[in-house]
Design a protein around this motif. Structure first.
Motif, mmCIF file in Angstrom:
data_model
loop_
_atom_site.group_PDB
_atom_site.id
_atom_site.type_symbol
_atom_site.label_atom_id
_atom_site.label_comp_id
_atom_site.label_asym_id
_atom_site.label_seq_id
_atom_site.Cartn_x
_atom_site.Cartn_y
_atom_site.Cartn_z
ATOM 1 N N THR A 1 0.651 -28.125 -25.701
ATOM 2 C CA THR A 1 0.051 -28.132 -24.373
ATOM 3 C C THR A 1 0.986 -27.413 -23.410
ATOM 4 O O THR A 1 2.171 -27.728 -23.323
ATOM 5 C CB THR A 1 -0.203 -29.573 -23.886
ATOM 6 O OG1 THR A 1 -0.971 -30.257 -24.870
ATOM 7 C CG2 THR A 1 -0.967 -29.564 -22.579
ATOM 8 N N MET A 2 0.445 -26.429 -22.701
ATOM 9 C CA MET A 2 1.250 -25.617 -21.801
ATOM 10 C C MET A 2 0.494 -25.433 -20.492
ATOM 11 O O MET A 2 -0.697 -25.727 -20.402
ATOM 12 C CB MET A 2 1.556 -24.258 -22.433
ATOM 13 C CG MET A 2 0.328 -23.441 -22.812
ATOM 14 S SD MET A 2 0.719 -21.906 -23.704
ATOM 15 C CE MET A 2 1.404 -20.911 -22.373
ATOM 16 N N ALA A 3 1.201 -24.998 -19.474
ATOM 17 C CA ALA A 3 0.597 -24.804 -18.150
ATOM 18 C C ALA A 3 0.296 -23.327 -17.919
ATOM 19 O O ALA A 3 1.058 -22.446 -18.319
ATOM 20 C CB ALA A 3 1.516 -25.326 -17.061
ATOM 21 N N VAL A 4 -0.831 -23.078 -17.270
ATOM 22 C CA VAL A 4 -1.211 -21.746 -16.798
ATOM 23 C C VAL A 4 -1.679 -21.899 -15.356
ATOM 24 O O VAL A 4 -2.313 -22.899 -15.020
ATOM 25 C CB VAL A 4 -2.341 -21.143 -17.664
ATOM 26 C CG1 VAL A 4 -2.792 -19.806 -17.100
ATOM 27 C CG2 VAL A 4 -1.874 -20.972 -19.110
ATOM 28 N N LYS B 1 -12.803 -24.458 -19.516
ATOM 29 C CA LYS B 1 -13.379 -25.217 -18.411
ATOM 30 C C LYS B 1 -12.609 -24.825 -17.168
ATOM 31 O O LYS B 1 -11.465 -25.234 -16.961
ATOM 32 C CB LYS B 1 -13.279 -26.725 -18.651
ATOM 33 C CG LYS B 1 -14.029 -27.549 -17.614
ATOM 34 C CD LYS B 1 -14.037 -29.024 -17.980
ATOM 35 C CE LYS B 1 -14.827 -29.838 -16.955
ATOM 36 N NZ LYS B 1 -14.829 -31.281 -17.287
ATOM 37 N N ARG B 2 -13.228 -23.998 -16.345
ATOM 38 C CA ARG B 2 -12.523 -23.407 -15.214
ATOM 39 C C ARG B 2 -11.943 -24.484 -14.301
ATOM 40 O O ARG B 2 -12.582 -25.490 -14.016
ATOM 41 C CB ARG B 2 -13.451 -22.482 -14.428
ATOM 42 C CG ARG B 2 -13.849 -21.233 -15.208
ATOM 43 C CD ARG B 2 -14.744 -20.319 -14.400
ATOM 44 N NE ARG B 2 -15.177 -19.169 -15.176
ATOM 45 C CZ ARG B 2 -14.544 -18.004 -15.242
ATOM 46 N NH1 ARG B 2 -13.413 -17.843 -14.564
ATOM 47 N NH2 ARG B 2 -15.023 -17.012 -15.965
ATOM 48 N N GLY B 3 -10.718 -24.223 -13.890
ATOM 49 C CA GLY B 3 -10.014 -25.163 -13.036
ATOM 50 C C GLY B 3 -9.378 -26.313 -13.772
ATOM 51 O O GLY B 3 -8.642 -27.104 -13.178
ATOM 52 N N SER B 4 -9.620 -26.415 -15.079
ATOM 53 C CA SER B 4 -9.099 -27.538 -15.848
ATOM 54 C C SER B 4 -8.251 -27.086 -17.033
ATOM 55 O O SER B 4 -7.063 -27.387 -17.102
ATOM 56 C CB SER B 4 -10.248 -28.425 -16.349
ATOM 57 O OG SER B 4 -9.756 -29.446 -17.193
ATOM 58 N N HIS B 5 -8.842 -26.355 -17.989
ATOM 59 C CA HIS B 5 -8.115 -26.051 -19.212
ATOM 60 C C HIS B 5 -8.780 -24.944 -20.010
ATOM 61 O O HIS B 5 -9.952 -24.616 -19.821
ATOM 62 C CB HIS B 5 -8.001 -27.301 -20.095
ATOM 63 C CG HIS B 5 -9.348 -27.831 -20.528
ATOM 64 N ND1 HIS B 5 -10.000 -28.818 -19.827
ATOM 65 C CD2 HIS B 5 -10.169 -27.492 -21.552
ATOM 66 C CE1 HIS B 5 -11.168 -29.071 -20.418
ATOM 67 N NE2 HIS B 5 -11.290 -28.278 -21.461
ATOM 68 N N ILE B 6 -7.991 -24.381 -20.922
ATOM 69 C CA ILE B 6 -8.440 -23.438 -21.945
ATOM 70 C C ILE B 6 -7.965 -23.998 -23.280
ATOM 71 O O ILE B 6 -6.810 -24.426 -23.399
ATOM 72 C CB ILE B 6 -7.846 -22.034 -21.725
ATOM 73 C CG1 ILE B 6 -8.242 -21.486 -20.344
ATOM 74 C CG2 ILE B 6 -8.277 -21.076 -22.828
ATOM 75 C CD1 ILE B 6 -7.352 -20.356 -19.876
ATOM 76 N N ILE B 7 -8.847 -24.011 -24.279
ATOM 77 C CA ILE B 7 -8.481 -24.538 -25.590
ATOM 78 C C ILE B 7 -8.651 -23.456 -26.646
ATOM 79 O O ILE B 7 -9.699 -22.805 -26.730
ATOM 80 C CB ILE B 7 -9.324 -25.770 -25.965
ATOM 81 C CG1 ILE B 7 -9.087 -26.898 -24.963
ATOM 82 C CG2 ILE B 7 -8.980 -26.246 -27.378
ATOM 83 C CD1 ILE B 7 -9.945 -28.129 -25.216
ATOM 84 N N MET C 1 -4.131 -24.918 -22.805
ATOM 85 C CA MET C 1 -3.553 -24.362 -21.589
ATOM 86 C C MET C 1 -4.164 -25.091 -20.411
ATOM 87 O O MET C 1 -5.356 -24.931 -20.119
ATOM 88 C CB MET C 1 -3.836 -22.860 -21.494
ATOM 89 C CG MET C 1 -3.299 -22.073 -22.653
ATOM 90 S SD MET C 1 -3.697 -20.307 -22.498
ATOM 91 C CE MET C 1 -2.843 -19.666 -23.935
ATOM 92 N N ARG C 2 -3.379 -25.896 -19.758
ATOM 93 C CA ARG C 2 -3.875 -26.661 -18.618
ATOM 94 C C ARG C 2 -3.653 -25.880 -17.328
ATOM 95 O O ARG C 2 -2.585 -25.307 -17.113
ATOM 96 C CB ARG C 2 -3.187 -28.020 -18.546
ATOM 97 C CG ARG C 2 -3.483 -28.903 -19.765
ATOM 98 C CD ARG C 2 -3.053 -30.322 -19.536
ATOM 99 N NE ARG C 2 -3.715 -30.877 -18.358
ATOM 100 C CZ ARG C 2 -3.285 -31.976 -17.722
ATOM 101 N NH1 ARG C 2 -2.201 -32.602 -18.137
ATOM 102 N NH2 ARG C 2 -3.937 -32.418 -16.678
#
Length: 544
Positions: free
Chosen positions: A50-53, A215-221, A241-242
């Protein structure tokens, strides 16, 4: 509505790099073995990284934008013909061998066999030809310059692609990584406008990870692609990617273990010492070698005030860049002397035209330009926009405002979200001064030409010349550098480029920067290659 996220647990530069890359490739045939990943530490299989973007990317494919947020995700799903090692020489990727011609007018690539797109379709030379000619050359912000002399791609068989050029193009062998020139599937992009293709937001690539959800504004999986050509790779099962826009929230998420990796520059520079002292983290400055980084002001020369070079000189001399490096970047930067940063070694001109901090000189230049102070002590008004990627850019804008108001320039800072910023600056050209970050890249024909070459201008193309600058002399220098095969002559042309750039000043270089990433010690393999956090992550793994 339940999303995929709900089901997850959380927990010194070589000269060959700049000047000899193409020549070195011409002298040697680089051959890789099918199915073999790059040498790396053997890791443990499984787990979710889990990483931040931040902020939310505008797309997930970097063939049409150089935005860092897009590159971070795209390079894990799509690939280029080669990758680059820390020696800055190419390594096999979708190509296993390459052979430039002696005259520099062609490069023959042998393509990897047995590669599948994420939808199960075979990867072939038709995808390579289509990607270069129909996608990258006309649409990538740097592609119009990098591939300007590319005229054809021959495909004599499914696993051979021959790039043909009207003139020698040494820059091309430096521009073939997945983070710069991703190869995309012809069968997905051949119909309709590629810029509006749904696959830009749900990529179909050949990389180690395939798209699951955004899910825009939330995460990419992303999840492991079991059909990946490199046997036993990737190690990870998933990457999440959160989207975490607030720097304080990112710092807290790192410290609690909610995310394990964040970059570039994920926390305020004032907090880096705390993370460096924490034994649970590595604060990395590696992984930026291919890009390099700088901060500058792009000036809109359509404004008659800013069209006067004396005004541009005064603006640069009014800013104390030493103090700016301390106050804004906490010494993670140093004053720039040209568009080419200090990391470039002797490619950077030793003594370009200089504009040291000097308030009295700035005042005199403004007076001579015909702009005396008025009754309110101000000379004229300007708008200052800033790239909304991190609070350091806002702090930089505030520092610049204070500096310019001291010499009588009334500044209004304009703040916006990223899509609005990109449209305003690069679509409408509706700005005066724009403080932004850019990547010079290890070959200036790739990273810097786009800001000075008048033929690169294309409204709506982000991070490409927005100043309105047009100089036949500059165009000639840049075009010559992009085709010159002799390393010494090419270096001399880049020195000429810097002299003219620092004389005309369509862009005002402020600082050369050192970027950082914060990585939990549970995460291994991120820095195996110089792409760092923008790499494919095929070799990244997690320890307990």
């Amino acid at each position: 509505m339940t999303s995929e996220l709900d089901r997850l647990p959380f927990g010194p530069i070589s000269r060959r790099l700049f000047l000899g890359g193409a020549g070195a490739a011409a002298a040697t045939l680089f051959i890789g073995q099918n199915g073999k990943a790059f040498a790396a530490e053997t890791g443990q299989k499984g787990g979710t990284l889990t990483m931040a973007v931040w902020p939310d990317p505008t797309a997930l494919v970097c063939a049409f934008t150089s935005s860092d947020q897009v590159v971070l995700s795209s390079a894990k799903m799509t690939e280029g013909l080669v990758a680059y090692g820390y020696d800055f020489l190419p390594r096999p990727r979708l190509a296993t061998a390459w052979e430039p011609s002696a005259d520099g007018l062609s490069i023959k690539f042998t393509l990897r066999q047995g590669v599948k797109w994420h939808d199960g379709t075979d990867f072939t030379s038709a995808d390579v030809a289509f990607s270069f000619l129909n996608l990258l050359k006309p649409n990538h912000p740097r592609g119009r310059g990098t591939f300007a002399n590319l005229t054809a791609v021959d495909t004599p068989d499914a696993h051979t692609a021959i790039l043909r050029f009207s003139k020698p193009s040494p820059v091309v062998m430096n521009a073939l990584s997945g983070m710069e020139s991703p190869i995309l599937p012809k069968h997905i992009y051949e119909n309709g406008d590629p810029l509006r293709n749904p696959a830009n937001n749900a990529p179909i690539g050949t990389g180690p990870f395939k798209f699951v959800e955004w899910k825009r504004g939330s995460h990419i999986i992303l999840e492991r692609f079991d059909g990946y050509w490199a046997q036993e790779r990737p190690y990870l099962d998933r990457i999440v990617m959160r989207i975490i826009n607030d720097a304080g929230a990112r710092a807290a998420a790192l410290e609690t273990g909610e995310i394990l990796l964040a970059g570039p520059n994920p926390v305020p520079y004032s907090e880096l010492a705390r993370f460096r002292a924490n034994p649970k983290f590595d604060v990395e400055t590696r992984g930026e070698e291919l890009l390099q980084h700088a901060q500058a002001i792009e000036v809109n020369l359509r404004n008659p005030i800013l069209a006067k070079v004396e005004v541009r000189q005064a603006i640069l001399q009014a800013v104390n860049r030493e103090a700016m490096a301390r106050a804004v970047w906490y010494q993670s930067g140093r004053p720039a002397t040209s568009p080419i940063p200090y990391q470039a070694g002797d490619l950077r001109l030793a003594n370009p035209p200089a504009y040291p901090f000097d308030v009295k000189k700035a005042e005199a230049l403004l007076d001579a330009a015909g702009y005396p102070r008025g009754a309110d002590k101000m000379r004229f008004k300007l708008r200052l926009d800033w790239l909304p990627l991190g609070e350091a850019n806002l702090r930089a804008a505030e520092f610049i405002k204070q500096s310019l108001q001291r010499v009588g320039i009334d500044i209004t800072i304009r703040s916006s979200d990223l899509p609005t910023y990109l449209k305003t600056i690069y679509g409408d050209y509706d700005y005066d001064l724009n403080v932004f970050l850019y990547a010079p890249i290890f070959d200036p024909s790739m990273g810097l030409q786009r800001f000075y070459w008048s033929k690169a201008a294309k409204p709506g193309s982000p991070f490409v010349i927005a100043s309105g600058y047009s100089s036949p002399e500059m165009d000639k220098i840049l075009e010559s550098a992009s085709t010159e095969m002799d390393p010494a002559k090419r270096k001399a042309l880049f020195h000429d480029f810097q002299r003219l750039a620092m004389t005309d000043l369509p862009v005002l270089p402020l600082l050369d920067l050192d970027y950082t990433a914060i990585i939990s010690k549970r995460v291994h393999g991120v820095m195996d290659m110089p792409e760092g956090i923008r790499g494919s992550f095929e070799n990244v793994w997690l320890s307990a």
